[in-house]
Scaffold this motif. Structure first.
Motif, PDB file in Angstrom:
ATOM      1  N   GLU A  46       0.915  -1.223  -0.019  1.00  0.00           N
ATOM      2  CA  GLU A  46       0.013   0.104  -0.016  1.00  0.00           C
ATOM      3  C   GLU A  46       0.855   1.149   0.052  1.00  0.00           C
ATOM      4  O   GLU A  46       2.012   1.298   0.405  1.00  0.00           O
ATOM      5  N   ALA A  61      -0.873   8.941   2.658  1.00  0.00           N
ATOM      6  CA  ALA A  61      -2.035   8.096   2.873  1.00  0.00           C
ATOM      7  C   ALA A  61      -2.404   8.723   4.338  1.00  0.00           C
ATOM      8  O   ALA A  61      -1.970   9.138   5.030  1.00  0.00           O
ATOM      9  N   ASP A  62      -3.701   8.534   4.330  1.00  0.00           N
ATOM     10  CA  ASP A  62      -4.625   9.038   5.322  1.00  0.00           C
ATOM     11  C   ASP A  62      -4.047   8.595   7.018  1.00  0.00           C
ATOM     12  O   ASP A  62      -3.953   9.327   7.757  1.00  0.00           O
ATOM     13  N   SER A  63      -3.618   7.176   6.728  1.00  0.00           N
ATOM     14  CA  SER A  63      -3.250   6.559   7.873  1.00  0.00           C
ATOM     15  C   SER A  63      -2.057   7.082   8.233  1.00  0.00           C
ATOM     16  O   SER A  63      -1.766   6.529   9.651  1.00  0.00           O
ATOM     17  N   VAL A  64      -1.162   7.677   7.875  1.00  0.00           N
ATOM     18  CA  VAL A  64       0.055   8.205   8.200  1.00  0.00           C
ATOM     19  C   VAL A  64       0.078   9.550   8.159  1.00  0.00           C
ATOM     20  O   VAL A  64       1.270  10.288   8.730  1.00  0.00           O
ATOM     21  N   LYS A  65      -0.668  10.545   7.659  1.00  0.00           N
ATOM     22  CA  LYS A  65      -0.830  11.818   7.462  1.00  0.00           C
ATOM     23  C   LYS A  65      -0.902  12.536   9.010  1.00  0.00           C
ATOM     24  O   LYS A  65      -1.327  12.215   9.969  1.00  0.00           O
ATOM     25  N   LYS A  87       2.728   3.461  15.497  1.00  0.00           N
ATOM     26  CA  LYS A  87       1.927   2.539  16.017  1.00  0.00           C
ATOM     27  C   LYS A  87       2.111   1.168  15.559  1.00  0.00           C
ATOM     28  O   LYS A  87       2.826   0.868  14.587  1.00  0.00           O
ATOM     29  N   GLU A  89       0.175  -0.682  14.119  1.00  0.00           N
ATOM     30  CA  GLU A  89      -0.204  -1.026  12.853  1.00  0.00           C
ATOM     31  C   GLU A  89       0.634  -0.627  11.728  1.00  0.00           C
ATOM     32  O   GLU A  89       0.392  -0.641  10.420  1.00  0.00           O
ATOM     33  N   ASP A  90       1.639   0.053  12.042  1.00  0.00           N
ATOM     34  CA  ASP A  90       2.833   0.708  11.192  1.00  0.00           C
ATOM     35  C   ASP A  90       3.621  -0.444  10.743  1.00  0.00           C
ATOM     36  O   ASP A  90       4.616  -0.462   9.973  1.00  0.00           O
TER      37      ASP A  90
END
Length: 122
Positions: A46, A61-65, A87, A89-90
């Motif tokens: 991703e 990506a929104d998840s890392v912004k 996190k 999840e990273d």
């Protein structure tokens, strides 16, 4: 042909920071947009971050912004990813990639590094 080599991965506790670097050789680095992608076990690769050929445009990506920052140094043929507030999840293998287009689509990038493991765990 562009060769890309990532460095800087490792094990970090949640909330910690890491800086990934990617060194390019064998091509005209400043011609290419650069991207960082990641792949967690059992998941597809991703998009994480991208930067245009001159560094004038970046996207995340929104998840890392707000936590990750991509940058490049065309004089040194390097691109970096500063990762803060990590996190669990990273956790993933992180890849840098070079391409002719400034896009978040992995298939548009023609050159890839071998990846660097990032593990976020206490």
């Amino acid at each position: 042909q562009v060769q890309l080599v990532e460095s800087g991965g490792g094990l970090v506790q949640p909330g910690g920071s890491l800086r990934l670097s990617c060194a390019a050789s064998g091509g005209t680095f400043n011609r290419y947009a650069m991207g960082w992608f990641r792949q967690a076990p059992g998941k597809e690769r991703e998009f994480a971050a991208r930067i245009s050929w001159n560094g004038g445009n970046t996207d995340y990506a929104d998840s890392v912004k707000g936590r990750f920052t991509i940058s490049r140094d065309n004089a040194k043929n390097t691109v970096s990813l500063q990762m803060n507030s990590l996190k669990p999840e990273d956790t993933a293998v992180y890849y840098c990639a070079a391409g002719n287009y400034y896009t978040p689509t992995p298939s548009a990038y023609g050159f890839w590094g071998r990846g660097a493991q990032v593990t976020v765990s206490s």
